[in-house]
Design a protein around this motif. Structure first.
Motif, PDB file in Angstrom:
ATOM      1  N   GLY A  84      11.510 -21.131 -27.076  1.00  0.00           N
ATOM      2  CA  GLY A  84      10.566 -20.833 -26.220  1.00  0.00           C
ATOM      3  C   GLY A  84       9.206 -21.570 -27.440  1.00  0.00           C
ATOM      4  O   GLY A  84       9.808 -22.906 -27.292  1.00  0.00           O
ATOM      5  N   THR A  85       8.139 -20.897 -26.991  1.00  0.00           N
ATOM      6  CA  THR A  85       6.611 -21.362 -27.092  1.00  0.00           C
ATOM      7  C   THR A  85       7.352 -21.124 -28.880  1.00  0.00           C
ATOM      8  O   THR A  85       6.069 -20.291 -29.088  1.00  0.00           O
ATOM      9  CB  THR A  85       5.737 -21.095 -26.552  1.00  0.00           C
ATOM     10  N   ASN A  86       6.497 -22.758 -29.811  1.00  0.00           N
ATOM     11  CA  ASN A  86       6.265 -22.344 -30.726  1.00  0.00           C
ATOM     12  C   ASN A  86       7.793 -21.249 -32.042  1.00  0.00           C
ATOM     13  O   ASN A  86       7.291 -20.990 -33.194  1.00  0.00           O
ATOM     14  CB  ASN A  86       5.410 -22.326 -31.134  1.00  0.00           C
ATOM     15  N   LYS A  87       8.806 -20.789 -30.897  1.00  0.00           N
ATOM     16  CA  LYS A  87       9.522 -20.543 -31.707  1.00  0.00           C
ATOM     17  C   LYS A  87      10.592 -21.351 -33.025  1.00  0.00           C
ATOM     18  O   LYS A  87      11.201 -22.206 -32.470  1.00  0.00           O
ATOM     19  CB  LYS A  87      10.423 -19.179 -31.099  1.00  0.00           C
ATOM     20  N   ILE A  88      10.887 -20.620 -33.522  1.00  0.00           N
ATOM     21  CA  ILE A  88      12.339 -21.557 -35.112  1.00  0.00           C
ATOM     22  C   ILE A  88      13.478 -20.956 -35.516  1.00  0.00           C
ATOM     23  O   ILE A  88      12.471 -19.344 -36.347  1.00  0.00           O
ATOM     24  CB  ILE A  88      11.514 -22.562 -35.195  1.00  0.00           C
ATOM     25  N   LEU A  89      14.177 -20.397 -34.926  1.00  0.00           N
ATOM     26  CA  LEU A  89      15.117 -19.847 -36.108  1.00  0.00           C
ATOM     27  C   LEU A  89      15.818 -21.158 -36.799  1.00  0.00           C
ATOM     28  O   LEU A  89      16.369 -21.932 -36.502  1.00  0.00           O
ATOM     29  CB  LEU A  89      16.219 -19.527 -34.944  1.00  0.00           C
ATOM     30  N   VAL A  90      15.715 -20.610 -38.375  1.00  0.00           N
ATOM     31  CA  VAL A  90      17.234 -21.407 -38.967  1.00  0.00           C
ATOM     32  C   VAL A  90      17.786 -20.363 -40.356  1.00  0.00           C
ATOM     33  O   VAL A  90      17.666 -19.222 -40.559  1.00  0.00           O
ATOM     34  CB  VAL A  90      16.162 -21.804 -40.035  1.00  0.00           C
ATOM     35  N   VAL A  91      19.504 -21.761 -39.946  1.00  0.00           N
ATOM     36  CA  VAL A  91      20.092 -20.667 -40.946  1.00  0.00           C
ATOM     37  C   VAL A  91      21.206 -21.202 -41.715  1.00  0.00           C
ATOM     38  O   VAL A  91      20.599 -22.507 -41.604  1.00  0.00           O
ATOM     39  CB  VAL A  91      21.262 -20.195 -39.483  1.00  0.00           C
ATOM     40  N   GLY A  92      21.454 -20.365 -42.806  1.00  0.00           N
ATOM     41  CA  GLY A  92      22.254 -21.100 -43.808  1.00  0.00           C
ATOM     42  C   GLY A  92      22.521 -20.200 -44.998  1.00  0.00           C
ATOM     43  O   GLY A  92      23.893 -19.479 -44.403  1.00  0.00           O
ATOM     44  N   ALA A  93      23.571 -20.782 -46.058  1.00  0.00           N
ATOM     45  CA  ALA A  93      23.997 -19.659 -46.754  1.00  0.00           C
ATOM     46  C   ALA A  93      23.963 -18.090 -46.709  1.00  0.00           C
ATOM     47  O   ALA A  93      23.063 -17.663 -47.216  1.00  0.00           O
ATOM     48  CB  ALA A  93      24.373 -20.632 -47.839  1.00  0.00           C
ATOM     49  N   TYR A  94      24.873 -17.664 -47.144  1.00  0.00           N
ATOM     50  CA  TYR A  94      24.961 -15.347 -47.213  1.00  0.00           C
ATOM     51  C   TYR A  94      24.092 -15.410 -46.422  1.00  0.00           C
ATOM     52  O   TYR A  94      24.067 -14.424 -46.753  1.00  0.00           O
ATOM     53  CB  TYR A  94      24.528 -15.975 -48.740  1.00  0.00           C
ATOM     54  N   GLY A  95      24.461 -15.636 -44.872  1.00  0.00           N
ATOM     55  CA  GLY A  95      23.515 -15.190 -43.848  1.00  0.00           C
ATOM     56  C   GLY A  95      22.551 -15.580 -43.737  1.00  0.00           C
ATOM     57  O   GLY A  95      22.372 -14.738 -43.194  1.00  0.00           O
ATOM     58  N   MET A  96      21.523 -16.155 -44.744  1.00  0.00           N
ATOM     59  CA  MET A  96      19.897 -16.410 -44.656  1.00  0.00           C
ATOM     60  C   MET A  96      19.997 -16.527 -42.993  1.00  0.00           C
ATOM     61  O   MET A  96      20.695 -17.711 -42.518  1.00  0.00           O
ATOM     62  CB  MET A  96      19.941 -17.733 -45.267  1.00  0.00           C
ATOM     63  N   VAL A  97      19.213 -16.038 -42.676  1.00  0.00           N
ATOM     64  CA  VAL A  97      18.234 -16.601 -41.399  1.00  0.00           C
ATOM     65  C   VAL A  97      17.004 -16.093 -41.403  1.00  0.00           C
ATOM     66  O   VAL A  97      16.199 -15.344 -41.597  1.00  0.00           O
ATOM     67  CB  VAL A  97      18.822 -15.365 -40.104  1.00  0.00           C
ATOM     68  N   LEU A  98      15.766 -17.095 -41.347  1.00  0.00           N
ATOM     69  CA  LEU A  98      14.617 -17.584 -40.852  1.00  0.00           C
ATOM     70  C   LEU A  98      13.735 -17.541 -38.834  1.00  0.00           C
ATOM     71  O   LEU A  98      15.133 -18.978 -38.934  1.00  0.00           O
ATOM     72  CB  LEU A  98      14.100 -18.493 -41.948  1.00  0.00           C
ATOM     73  N   ARG A  99      13.184 -16.305 -39.233  1.00  0.00           N
ATOM     74  CA  ARG A  99      12.515 -17.149 -38.017  1.00  0.00           C
ATOM     75  C   ARG A  99      10.866 -17.618 -37.769  1.00  0.00           C
ATOM     76  O   ARG A  99      10.312 -17.182 -39.106  1.00  0.00           O
ATOM     77  CB  ARG A  99      12.406 -16.114 -37.127  1.00  0.00           C
TER      78      ARG A  99
END
Length: 358
Positions: free
Chosen positions: A163-178
């Motif tokens: 999308g426009t300026n949209k980012i998702l990050v994933v990591g350990a123990y189910g971490m999701v950042l937006r």
């Protein structure tokens, strides 16, 4: 602090780092590298590699020579990705997210450590009165408390620009950042993901309007609403997935532990397990400019997907963490023992000249 399979993977990579490197490594030799490299990415015509102790390396000539730049952190960086030739991000342990706007020459931290615990609490407060998500608020509070006690944040593993300026990050123990502002500010997005076991998330990819997550013990999830919600998919696979790829026809491939490779042609409605003919853990994958998909295992074996079969391409003969296909079509490989650049059936050698100790 990670699950059993993650421990096995990290121990394997760590042990591989003790192995000696063959004479074919160029530019950055084993004796010049005091840390192991985890990821490499293209930033236009530049290559950027990251690794242990916050190491950041740049190459202006398709990986023939490298120079070190200051990343500003000392914890291990696990991944580096670029949106274009200038803007990119590096992820790492301790909940670290670094951002660059000049192709990797300079970096600034946009998220670190204790901030993740605070963002988790903010997420809990935000959903506490939500009729659908409110029951997850207590889970987020417990997650934040665990981060407080450990005095650190869990490692991050992959990033997606959409999308426009949209980012998702994933990591350990189910971490999701937006992030919805190009990575300047972040929200913890775990409550929007169906992941009751808090499985580690290793990879994220987009195929058309769908976004996919992949992780440990066969975990796969899909979003059909631009990452607002993710539902778990059924795979009947118990092996961890470490990499995702999308072919030019929109097929989704997930690969990982002991050579597991599964394919879906219906947006994850059903998955077919492919016979890869190998037991080596598939740790990374890339698609070249012609749409051909390549996979690499931890031991440095490179294969290409031909139909539904993995065909051997080259053996890099060194422990491998990640690889990228440069603008000349060569494979630039990074791992526990340094950097190697090869082409199919022919290795490129630069004679070891023109590099600085890193």
């Amino acid at each position: 602090m990670v699950g059993e399979e993650m421990n096995k993977l990290l121990c394997a990579v760590g042990l591989l780092g003790l192995l000696s490197l063959s004479q074919n490594v160029f530019a950055v030799r084993f004796e010049d590298v005091s840390t192991y490299l985890t990821s490499v990415s293209k930033a236009g015509n530049r290559l950027v590699a990251v690794g242990e102790h916050g190491k950041v390396l740049l190459s202006e000539d398709n990986g023939k020579h490298w120079q070190s730049v200051e990343g500003g952190v000392t914890n291990t960086l696990t991944a580096v990705r670029f949106f274009d030739d200038r803007e990119g991000f590096a992820l790492g342990h301790g909940g670290t997210i670094l951002k660059t706007s000049d192709g990797g020459q300079t970096w600034r931290a946009v998220l670190q450590g204790a901030q993740v615990a605070e963002l988790t609490r903010e997420a809990a407060a935000r959903i506490s009165s939500d009729s659908q998500l409110g029951h997850k608020a207590s889970e987020l509070e417990l997650y934040a408390q665990r981060l407080d006690k450990s005095e650190a944040s869990d490692p991050l593993f992959d990033i997606l620009f959409f999308g426009t300026n949209k980012i998702l990050v994933v990591g350990a123990y189910g971490m999701v950042l937006r992030s919805d502002d190009g990575g300047d500010t972040w929200q913890v997005w775990m409550a929007h993901v169906e992941n009751p076991q808090e499985s580690h998330l290793y990879a994220i990819a987009q195929a058309g309007d769908a976004i996919y997550l992949a992780g440990e013990q066969g975990y796969l999830a899909r979003s059909l609403d631009q990452g607002r919600t993710f539902l778990k998919l059924k795979t009947d696979v118990g092996s961890s997935f470490f990499t995702l790829q999308v072919d030019n026809q929109g097929k989704i491939l997930a690969a990982g532990l002991q050579g597991i490779l599964v394919l879906t042609v219906n947006q994850g409605g059903s998955w077919t397990r492919l016979d890869t003919g190998q037991i080596g853990t598939l740790i990374d994958s890339e698609k070249d400019d012609r749409g051909r998909i390549y996979f690499a295992d931890l031991n440095g074996r490179l294969t290409r997907l031909v139909g539904n079969t993995l065909t051997p391409v080259q053996n890099a003969d060194l422990p491998l963490s990640a690889f990228v296909i440069d603008s000349e079509g060569a494979f630039v490989i990074v791992g526990a023992s340094g950097i190697k650049r090869i082409t199919v059936d022919k290795e490129i050698s630069t004679g070891g000249a023109g590099h600085e100790a890193l």
